[in-house]
Design a protein around this motif. Structure first.
Motif, PDB file in Angstrom:
ATOM      1  N   UNK A 120       0.109  -3.696   0.993  1.00 30.19           N
ATOM      2  CA  UNK A 120      -0.007  -4.695   2.064  1.00 30.19           C
ATOM      3  C   UNK A 120      -1.481  -4.979   2.335  1.00 30.19           C
ATOM      4  N   UNK A 121      -1.879  -6.235   2.408  1.00 29.35           N
ATOM      5  CA  UNK A 121      -3.301  -6.532   2.648  1.00 29.35           C
ATOM      6  C   UNK A 121      -3.736  -6.058   4.027  1.00 29.35           C
ATOM      7  N   UNK A 122      -4.996  -5.643   4.163  1.00 33.98           N
ATOM      8  CA  UNK A 122      -5.496  -5.191   5.472  1.00 33.98           C
ATOM      9  C   UNK A 122      -5.895  -6.371   6.347  1.00 33.98           C
ATOM     10  N   UNK A 123      -6.369  -6.038   7.522  1.00 36.51           N
ATOM     11  CA  UNK A 123      -6.873  -7.041   8.468  1.00 36.51           C
ATOM     12  C   UNK A 123      -8.329  -6.721   8.784  1.00 36.51           C
ATOM     13  N   UNK A 196     -10.738  -5.128   1.299  1.00 36.18           N
ATOM     14  CA  UNK A 196      -9.537  -4.603   0.655  1.00 36.18           C
ATOM     15  C   UNK A 196      -9.665  -3.090   0.590  1.00 36.18           C
ATOM     16  N   UNK A 197      -8.565  -2.413   0.253  1.00 38.34           N
ATOM     17  CA  UNK A 197      -8.602  -0.966   0.081  1.00 38.34           C
ATOM     18  C   UNK A 197      -7.970  -0.611  -1.261  1.00 38.34           C
ATOM     19  N   UNK A 198      -8.394   0.512  -1.814  1.00 37.70           N
ATOM     20  CA  UNK A 198      -7.947   0.986  -3.119  1.00 37.70           C
ATOM     21  C   UNK A 198      -7.218   2.307  -2.965  1.00 37.70           C
ATOM     22  N   UNK A 199      -6.133   2.475  -3.725  1.00 40.24           N
ATOM     23  CA  UNK A 199      -5.387   3.730  -3.760  1.00 40.24           C
ATOM     24  C   UNK A 199      -5.549   4.354  -5.133  1.00 40.24           C
ATOM     25  N   UNK A 200      -5.974   5.622  -5.152  1.00 45.19           N
ATOM     26  CA  UNK A 200      -6.190   6.323  -6.410  1.00 45.19           C
ATOM     27  C   UNK A 200      -4.907   7.041  -6.806  1.00 45.19           C
ATOM     28  N   UNK A 204      -4.803   5.777 -12.507  1.00 44.02           N
ATOM     29  CA  UNK A 204      -5.017   4.370 -12.207  1.00 44.02           C
ATOM     30  C   UNK A 204      -5.553   4.207 -10.795  1.00 44.02           C
ATOM     31  N   UNK A 205      -6.153   3.053 -10.548  1.00 48.41           N
ATOM     32  CA  UNK A 205      -6.638   2.672  -9.215  1.00 48.41           C
ATOM     33  C   UNK A 205      -5.950   1.365  -8.847  1.00 48.41           C
ATOM     34  N   UNK A 206      -5.216   1.394  -7.771  1.00 47.89           N
ATOM     35  CA  UNK A 206      -4.486   0.210  -7.327  1.00 47.89           C
ATOM     36  C   UNK A 206      -5.222  -0.441  -6.166  1.00 47.89           C
ATOM     37  N   UNK A 207      -5.487  -1.735  -6.276  1.00 44.19           N
ATOM     38  CA  UNK A 207      -6.170  -2.498  -5.231  1.00 44.19           C
ATOM     39  C   UNK A 207      -5.148  -3.259  -4.397  1.00 44.19           C
ATOM     40  N   UNK A 208      -5.416  -3.318  -3.125  1.00 40.63           N
ATOM     41  CA  UNK A 208      -4.595  -4.148  -2.246  1.00 40.63           C
ATOM     42  C   UNK A 208      -5.073  -5.597  -2.331  1.00 40.63           C
ATOM     43  N   UNK A 209      -4.281  -6.481  -1.791  1.00 36.78           N
ATOM     44  CA  UNK A 209      -4.729  -7.867  -1.687  1.00 36.78           C
ATOM     45  C   UNK A 209      -5.848  -7.960  -0.644  1.00 36.78           C
TER      46      UNK A 209
END
Length: 432
Positions: A120-123, A196-200, A204-209
Motif C-alpha cells: 500500500x502506498x504511504x502518505x 516510498x518504503x521498501x521491504x526486504x 529480494x527488495x520490494x518497493x511500495x508505490x
C-alpha cells in the motif's frame, strides 16, 4: 535402491544417537503427509495409524523439535503450519504422537514463489502544511505507512524530489526512520516531493508505490527595482541582475493596474517605457515592478520608489489636475470619499454661517428702528409739555344806537367772533 537403503540406515543411526529411537513397546509410528499450500505457508499433517489416537503431537526437522500441538481430547491427526520465512528449499521432517514411534522422514519441498502482493502506498506529510517556506527555513517530512499495511520485515524509507520543470525524480534521503529534515532551504529545494518504503525479503527488495506528490514552494526574495528618467522622454526600470528576462510593469502611484508593460530580453534585467505613451499628470508620481516565473508560480518584487515626471511647456499629453486636487503622498491612494465628505462639511458650515448672519442682521436692524422711534416719541413729549394754549376769541360788537337806545335799556349786543380759529402763543419758543 542401494543408496536409499544406506540413507535410511544412516538416519536410523542418527535418530538413535540423538534419543529419537523408538522405545520398546511404543505405539506404532504415525505418518507425516505434506498437505496443500495455503497462501505463503505449507501445512504438514501428522496422522496416527488406524485404531490409535493421541493428544500431544510433535514435529521434528531432522533431529530438532520445531513445533508441538497439544489437543484437549485425543485425535487421529494434527496439523503443523510452516511459514514462508521458516521453509527451506528441501528439508527432512518427521513427527510423533504421545510416546509413539517416530514416523519415517518426509522430504518437504518449499512451494514455488507466487506473485508478490503490492504494498500500500504511504502518505507524505510536510511541515509547514501548505508547503510554502522562505529561504533559510527548515522543512520536515513524514512518510507515513498506512496502519492497514501488515509489514513485519525491516523497512527503508526513501524521499524523492522532482524540481520544477524537470521530468526525473531525485533522491533526497534514505533512512530506516520515516522522518526527514530538509534545509535550510533555498530556491533549489522547490518542486514536488514523494516518498516510498521498501521491504526486504529473502533475496529480494520490494518497493511500495509512491505517495501522492506534495508541492513545495520557496518564496523568492526579489530586490525592489529602480525607476529613473533619462531626460530624453524615456523611463528606465532596472531590476536585479540575478533575474534577467523579467517582465516589467509601470504603475501610476496609487493605482492597482499598470499603465504599461514590457518584457526584457533574456540577457537584460531592465526595460524602458516611452513617456509619450503614458498619460502624464502634473504632480503625479510613477513606480515600476518586475515579475519572474519561478517553476510554476510568478514571483513579484516590491514597487520602486516613486518619481515625478516634469511636464514640458506646451506639451499636449500633460493633463492639469482639477481645482482642489491634492496629489497623493508616497505609497498612499487618493481617498475620494474623504475629499467629498470634507467639501460637504465645509459647504454646510458656510451655509449655517450665512443663515446666522442674515438673522443677526435683521435683528440688529429692527432694534435700531425701534430705538429711533423711542427717541422721537420722547422728543415730542418734551415739546408738548412746554406748550400754553390761550383762547383769544374776538367778539364783534354792534353799535346800533337806534336799536339799543330805542329799547331804553342801554345794553350792548354781542355778535359772532371775528376769527374762526384761535390764536396760540408760546411762552418759550422752541427756536430762539
Amino acid at each position: 535402491m542401494l543408496c536409499t537403503f544406506i540413507l535410511l540406515f544412516c538416519f536410523s543411526a542418527d535418530l538413535f544417537d540423538f534419543g529419537l529411537a523408538d522405545p520398546p513397546g511404543s505405539p506404532p509410528a504415525p505418518v507425516l503427509i505434506q498437505d496443500q499450500n495455503r497462501g505463503s505457508s505449507l501445512v504438514l499433517r501428522c496422522q496416527t495409524p488406524q485404531g490409535h489416537k493421541g493428544r500431544l503431537f510433535k514435529l521434528y526437522k531432522t533431529q530438532e523439535l520445531v513445533d508441538t500441538v497439544q489437543l484437549d481430547a485425543e485425535q487421529t491427526q494434527a496439523e503443523f503450519q510452516l511459514q514462508d520465512g521458516t521453509m527451506e528449499q528441501e528439508t527432512y521432517y518427521c513427527c510423533q504422537y504421545d510416546n509413539s514411534m517416530i514416523s519415517p522422514y518426509t522430504t518437504v519441498r518449499a512451494p514455488p514463489p507466487g506473485p508478490i502482493r503490492p504494498l500500500t502506498p504511504p502518505q507524505l506529510l510536510v511541515t509547514p502544511s501548505d508547503g510554502r517556506a522562505i529561504p533559510g527555513q527548515m522543512m520536515h517530512f513524514h512518510c507515513q505507512v498506512p496502519p492497514t499495511s501488515l509489514v513485519q520485515n525491516p523497512l527503508t524509507f526513501v524521499l524523492r524530489r522532482r524540481p520544477w520543470g524537470a521530468h526525473i525524480d531525485q533522491e533526497v534521503g534514505r533512512s530506516s526512520s520515516p522522518h526527514f529534515k530538509v534545509g535550510p532551504v533555498s530556491q533549489k529545494e522547490g518542486g514536488t516531493y514523494t516518498c516510498l518504503y521498501q521491504r526486504t525479503m529473502s533475496e529480494r527488495i520490494q518497493n511500495s508505490d509512491s505517495s501522492s506528490a506534495v508541492a513545495v514552494n520557496i518564496a523568492a526574495h526579489l530586490p525592489p527595482p529602480q525607476l529613473s528618467h533619462d531626460g530624453e522622454g524615456m523611463l528606465v526600470c532596472t531590476g536585479s541582475p540575478s533575474y534577467p528576462g523579467a517582465h516589467f510593469s509601470l504603475y501610476r502611484q496609487g493605482a492597482d493596474d499598470p499603465s504599461a508593460r514590457r518584457h526584457a530580453p533574456m540577457v537584460k534585467h531592465s526595460a524602458q517605457f516611452n513617456v509619450s505613451e503614458v498619460h502624464r499628470q502634473v504632480g503625479g508620481g510613477y513606480q515600476c515592478q518586475y515579475s519572474v516565473l519561478l517553476g510554476h508560480e510568478w514571483a513579484h518584487s516590491e514597487r520602486s520608489a516613486a518619481i515625478t515626471l516634469p511636464c514640458p511647456t506646451g506639451s499636449s499629453f500633460c493633463s492639469v489636475p482639477p481645482t482642489g486636487y491634492i496629489p497623493p503622498s508616497k505609497g498612499d491612494r487618493v481617498d475620494l470619499a474623504l475629499i467629498i465628505g470634507s467639501v460637504s462639511a465645509a459647504l454646510l458650515f458656510m451655509l449655517v454661517v450665512v443663515i446666522v448672519g442674515i438673522a443677526v442682521h435683521k435683528h440688529v436692524k429692527a432694534a435700531a428702528v425701534k430705538r429711533r422711534q423711542r427717541e422721537q416719541d420722547t422728543l415730542w413729549q418734551q415739546v408738548h409739555s412746554r406748550d400754553h394754549i390761550v383762547d383769544l376769541t374776538l367778539q364783534r360788537i354792534n353799535f346800533s344806537p337806534s336799536d339799543n337806545f330805542a329799547e331804553g335799556n342801554g345794553r350792548i349786543s354781542v355778535s359772532e367772533p371775528i376769527y374762526d380759529c384761535p390764536f396760540s402763543t408760546f411762552t418759550s419758543p422752541f427756536y430762539k
